[in-house]
Design an enzyme around this catalytic site. Structure first.
Site, mmCIF file in Angstrom:
data_model
loop_
_atom_site.group_PDB
_atom_site.id
_atom_site.type_symbol
_atom_site.label_atom_id
_atom_site.label_comp_id
_atom_site.label_asym_id
_atom_site.label_seq_id
_atom_site.Cartn_x
_atom_site.Cartn_y
_atom_site.Cartn_z
ATOM 1 N N HIS A 125 28.939 36.415 -8.828
ATOM 2 C CA HIS A 125 29.696 35.995 -10.024
ATOM 3 C C HIS A 125 30.084 37.172 -10.926
ATOM 4 O O HIS A 125 30.906 36.991 -11.827
ATOM 5 C CB HIS A 125 28.885 35.002 -10.860
ATOM 6 C CG HIS A 125 28.630 33.694 -10.171
ATOM 7 N ND1 HIS A 125 29.639 32.935 -9.625
ATOM 8 C CD2 HIS A 125 27.474 33.014 -9.930
ATOM 9 C CE1 HIS A 125 29.122 31.843 -9.082
ATOM 10 N NE2 HIS A 125 27.812 31.871 -9.245
ATOM 11 N N ASP A 162 27.337 30.846 -0.317
ATOM 12 C CA ASP A 162 26.587 30.333 -1.468
ATOM 13 C C ASP A 162 27.211 29.007 -1.934
ATOM 14 O O ASP A 162 28.408 28.772 -1.747
ATOM 15 C CB ASP A 162 26.642 31.371 -2.595
ATOM 16 C CG ASP A 162 25.736 31.036 -3.763
ATOM 17 O OD1 ASP A 162 24.602 31.522 -3.788
ATOM 18 O OD2 ASP A 162 26.175 30.286 -4.664
ATOM 19 N N ASP A 249 21.662 27.951 -1.862
ATOM 20 C CA ASP A 249 21.618 26.819 -2.797
ATOM 21 C C ASP A 249 22.451 25.632 -2.306
ATOM 22 O O ASP A 249 22.443 24.581 -2.939
ATOM 23 C CB ASP A 249 22.020 27.238 -4.222
ATOM 24 C CG ASP A 249 23.096 28.301 -4.269
ATOM 25 O OD1 ASP A 249 23.691 28.604 -3.218
ATOM 26 O OD2 ASP A 249 23.345 28.830 -5.366
#
Ligand code: ZN
Length: 343
Positions: A125, A162, A249
């Site tokens: 990010h 992810d 995740d």
């Protein structure tokens, strides 16, 4: 049998995010005990080096690096509500990026065939001038740029599986044809980017491939997308190196996400990418840990990826699935740039 380099270090626990933060030191604790008990022959453990500020500056503004460095003088600071840091966070972030660079150097010098940097904080990010979403420096993006500048590679694949879209990585190479960025991510979801229509621009148009995925999808849907879209696109790109932004995740038990991938599913995704690396990139493939907040799911998924990296399952058939023609809009967008199999 392939040789796999593993980077992990107790110092990755030094980045303290406060009580009840999911991106916590215990993630590394769980992986340290996994690595200590992981017995596959051919694995080799490496100590990470620190990335230099010049290496961080391959992607980030000097002002951003300065802001992160300044937090070493503070007991506590928060870049945003999700991204608290402590006085050890800057050093840990340099070690996280350095951990990936250590793996890349070991692969490029042929000490190992592939490798996994088990590091924190995560990075995908982080934008050129901004820390966000638990991320300080964008290690995967720095790694891709490092391979080009240090080793002269021309075509790098960054596959980001992810749960979240890697906005920072996408933006780092949005108009750059030398890096193919492919992301699967729950959508709509944090950070909001990653629509199918975000395809890159200018020279990089078509070199950003987003597969936004609705909550509830799992192994069979992922396998269909990997075989029907991701693998053919990656093979046409013909990468010289395969980098995986490996967050876990999307695991079915993860507390942050709504996807249902199992550890076996992550293994299948790794196998497909390792086949692309074998056929196009002399086997060169490195993974870096991004998210993944259920410790048991994280451990089991990392084991499956490390097992696949050993190479003995590479020629095994994939599970039989019944294709359902998923994501027709994504495919219509991608057919402007890539040949996809007919359905
Ligand atoms: Zn994530």
């Amino acid at each position: 049998m392939l040789r796999t380099g593993i980077v992990i270090d107790t110092r990755y626990q030094d980045h303290y995010t406060g009580r009840n933060h999911p991106e916590r030191p215990g993630r590394i604790g769980a992986l340290l005990s996994l690595v200590e008990n992981y017995q596959r022959p051919g694995t080799k453990r490496f100590d990470p080096r620190l990335a230099t500020p010049e290496e961080i500056a391959l992607i980030h503004d000097p002002a951003h690096i300065g802001r992160v460095a300044a937090t070493a003088e503070k007991d506590y600071f928060a870049f945003d509500a999700d991204t608290p840091v402590s006085n050890q966070s800057y050093a840990t972030a340099l070690l996280a990026t350095g951990g990936l660079l250590t793996v890349l150097e070991a692969i490029m010098t042929r000490e190992v065939d592939n490798g996994f940097a088990l590091v924190r904080p995560p990075g995908h990010h982080a934008e050129r001038n901004r820390a966000m979403g638990f991320c300080l420096f964008n290690s995967a993006a720095i790694g891709a740029q490092f391979l080009r500048e240090q080793f002269g590679l021309k075509r790098i694949l960054v596959m980001d599986w992810d749960l979240h879209h890697g906005n920072g990585t996408q933006h780092s190479f949005y108009d750059d044809p030398g890096v193919l960025y492919v992301s699967t991510h729950q959508y709509p979801y944090y950070p909001g980017t990653g629509a199918a229509e975000e395809v890159g621009r200018g020279q990089g148009e078509g070199q950003t491939v987003n597969l936004p995925i609705p909550a509830g999808w799992g192994d069979t849907e992922y396998q269909e997308l990997f075989q029907g879209v991701i693998e053919p696109v990656c093979r046409q790109f013909n990468p010289e190196f395969v980098l995986i932004s490996a967050g876990f995740d999307a695991h079915t038990r993860d507390p942050l996400g709504g996807l249902e991938v199992t550890e076996e599913g992550f293994g299948i995704m790794a196998r497909i990418l390792l086949r692309v690396a074998r056929d196009h990139a002399q086997g060169r493939c490195a993974a870096i840990l991004e998210g993944g907040y259920d410790l048991d799911g994280l451990q089991k998924s990392v084991v499956h990826v490390l097992d696949e990296m050993g190479g003995e399952t590479l020629t095994q058939a994939l599970p039989q699935i019944e294709p359902r023609g998923l994501l027709p809009r994504v495919k219509a967008v991608q057919r402007q740039y890539w040949e996809l199999p007919k359905e």
